[in-house]
Design an enzyme around this catalytic site. Structure first.
Site, PDB file in Angstrom:
ATOM      1  N   GLU A  13       1.266   5.223  -0.011  1.00  0.00           N
ATOM      2  CA  GLU A  13       1.475   6.640   0.274  1.00  0.00           C
ATOM      3  C   GLU A  13       2.182   7.366  -0.872  1.00  0.00           C
ATOM      4  O   GLU A  13       2.148   8.597  -0.929  1.00  0.00           O
ATOM      5  CB  GLU A  13       2.269   6.802   1.580  1.00  0.00           C
ATOM      6  CG  GLU A  13       1.467   6.331   2.805  1.00  0.00           C
ATOM      7  CD  GLU A  13       2.280   6.231   4.092  1.00  0.00           C
ATOM      8  OE1 GLU A  13       1.698   6.406   5.158  1.00  0.00           O
ATOM      9  OE2 GLU A  13       3.493   5.946   4.022  1.00  0.00           O
ATOM     10  N   GLY A  79      -1.987   8.505  13.213  1.00  0.00           N
ATOM     11  CA  GLY A  79      -3.058   8.389  14.199  1.00  0.00           C
ATOM     12  C   GLY A  79      -3.263   9.743  14.863  1.00  0.00           C
ATOM     13  O   GLY A  79      -2.294  10.440  15.189  1.00  0.00           O
ATOM     14  N   MET A 176       5.373   6.944  12.465  1.00  0.00           N
ATOM     15  CA  MET A 176       6.580   6.166  12.728  1.00  0.00           C
ATOM     16  C   MET A 176       7.826   6.622  11.951  1.00  0.00           C
ATOM     17  O   MET A 176       8.828   5.903  11.950  1.00  0.00           O
ATOM     18  CB  MET A 176       6.286   4.681  12.455  1.00  0.00           C
ATOM     19  CG  MET A 176       5.147   4.158  13.317  1.00  0.00           C
ATOM     20  SD  MET A 176       4.679   2.454  12.985  1.00  0.00           S
ATOM     21  CE  MET A 176       6.103   1.565  13.560  1.00  0.00           C
ATOM     22  N   GLU A 177       7.748   7.780  11.284  1.00  0.00           N
ATOM     23  CA  GLU A 177       8.913   8.218  10.492  1.00  0.00           C
ATOM     24  C   GLU A 177       9.237   9.709  10.601  1.00  0.00           C
ATOM     25  O   GLU A 177      10.401  10.120  10.456  1.00  0.00           O
ATOM     26  CB  GLU A 177       8.701   7.929   8.980  1.00  0.00           C
ATOM     27  CG  GLU A 177       8.595   6.473   8.613  1.00  0.00           C
ATOM     28  CD  GLU A 177       7.196   5.906   8.819  1.00  0.00           C
ATOM     29  OE1 GLU A 177       6.241   6.706   8.849  1.00  0.00           O
ATOM     30  OE2 GLU A 177       7.063   4.682   8.969  1.00  0.00           O
ATOM     31  N   ASP A 200      -6.623   6.995  11.694  1.00  0.00           N
ATOM     32  CA  ASP A 200      -7.174   6.315  12.887  1.00  0.00           C
ATOM     33  C   ASP A 200      -7.005   7.228  14.097  1.00  0.00           C
ATOM     34  O   ASP A 200      -6.327   8.255  14.017  1.00  0.00           O
ATOM     35  CB  ASP A 200      -6.457   4.969  13.116  1.00  0.00           C
ATOM     36  CG  ASP A 200      -4.972   5.160  13.345  1.00  0.00           C
ATOM     37  OD1 ASP A 200      -4.231   5.263  12.344  1.00  0.00           O
ATOM     38  OD2 ASP A 200      -4.537   5.255  14.508  1.00  0.00           O
TER      39      ASP A 200
HETATM   40  N1  ADE Z   1       0.303   5.502  11.314  1.00  0.00           N
HETATM   41  C1  ADE Z   1      -1.036   5.571  11.163  1.00  0.00           C
HETATM   42  N2  ADE Z   1      -1.658   5.426  12.350  1.00  0.00           N
HETATM   43  C2  ADE Z   1      -0.678   5.250  13.267  1.00  0.00           C
HETATM   44  C3  ADE Z   1      -0.683   5.025  14.671  1.00  0.00           C
HETATM   45  N3  ADE Z   1      -1.830   4.933  15.343  1.00  0.00           N
HETATM   46  N4  ADE Z   1       0.509   4.878  15.298  1.00  0.00           N
HETATM   47  C4  ADE Z   1       1.658   4.953  14.602  1.00  0.00           C
HETATM   48  N5  ADE Z   1       1.721   5.143  13.278  1.00  0.00           N
HETATM   49  C5  ADE Z   1       0.559   5.307  12.608  1.00  0.00           C
END
Ligand code: ADE
Length: 232
Positions: A13, A79, A176-177, A200
């Site tokens: 990243e 996501g 997640m951050e 995703d």
């Molecule tokens: N980063 C990328 N895709 C994610 C997901 N599905 N959940 C949490 N962090 C992510």
């Protein structure tokens, strides 16, 4: 004077941003490498904070205390929680919320950190505008939305969990951050924005292609961040 802290959780990243740094000076703290220099004439500190909310919060504090940044940008992948956001599309944060905080037993709203007085940390309007302008000037074909980031110490990969986060938080992407970076910036009085490329659908679909999508999405996002620096 503007000095922008740019945080990514993973090397993929931030690697292209590090490659663009001129006059790079490196310092280390809390297991993180802070690369300070200029991109397009703007003072920046680029850092890989590691995955998850604790790493992200520590990183913001170090950027504030040791590097005296004036702005924070979080770049990376996420996501999608919004049917209009497909793989490769971009989410610019309007705000960010912790989806894994639950003190509802004491009448706080889901996601609300007690005694803080705020649940969704608002991103800086000027940084949002700069990101939108960078897209329209340089990548007008990009599909993007300005929306809500939901963060937690969990990779979301089931429809059930995805639907719960959508219904509780009306969020547009999960990662997640971001909320920790927003929370840290809020406590330090520093403007922030989170820019995430969708890697995703947060439901476990197309998992085998994830590494390919992740790499392309991360590069996409880093290009946008470099393009917006001159507009801050
Ligand atoms: N980063 C990328 N895709 C994610 C997901 N599905 N959940 C949490 N962090 C992510």
């Amino acid at each position: 004077m503007v000095k922008v802290g740019i945080i990514g959780a993973m090397e993929l990243e931030v690697s292209s941003l590090k490659g663009q740094l001129s006059g790079c000076r490196i310092s280390k703290k809390a297991g993180m490498e802070f690369c300070e220099g200029k991109i397009g004439g703007v003072d920046v500190v680029v850092v890989r904070c590691g995955i998850g909310k604790v790493n992200a919060a520590l990183c913001v504090q170090i950027l504030c205390d040791d590097h005296h940044v004036t702005h924070v940008i979080n770049t990376g992948v996420a996501g999608s929680l919004n049917n209009d956001l497909n793989i490769g599309d971009i989410l610019i944060s309007k705000d960010a919320v912790h989806h894994d905080v639950d003190v509802t037993v004491f009448s706080y709203r889901k996601g609300e950190v007690p005694q803080l007085g705020v649940r969704e940390f608002p991103a800086d309007p000027h940084l949002i505008e700069a990101a939108e302008k960078a897209i329209s000037d340089n990548q007008p074909e990009l599909n993007y939305r300005v929306g809500r980031v939901a963060s937690g110490d969990q990779f979301i990969s089931s429809s059930e969990v995805k639907e719960r986060i959508i219904s509780e938080f009306e969020a547009d992407c999960a990662e997640m951050e971001g909320a920790s970076i927003a929370h840290g910036a809020y406590l330090n009085g520093i403007p922030f924005v989170i820019i995430r490329a969708i890697s995703d659908k947060a439901d476990g679909s197309a998992e085998e292609d994830y590494p390919t999508f992740e790499k392309a999405a991360a590069a996409h996002c880093a290009k946008l961040v470099a393009d917006m620096l001159g507009l801050i």
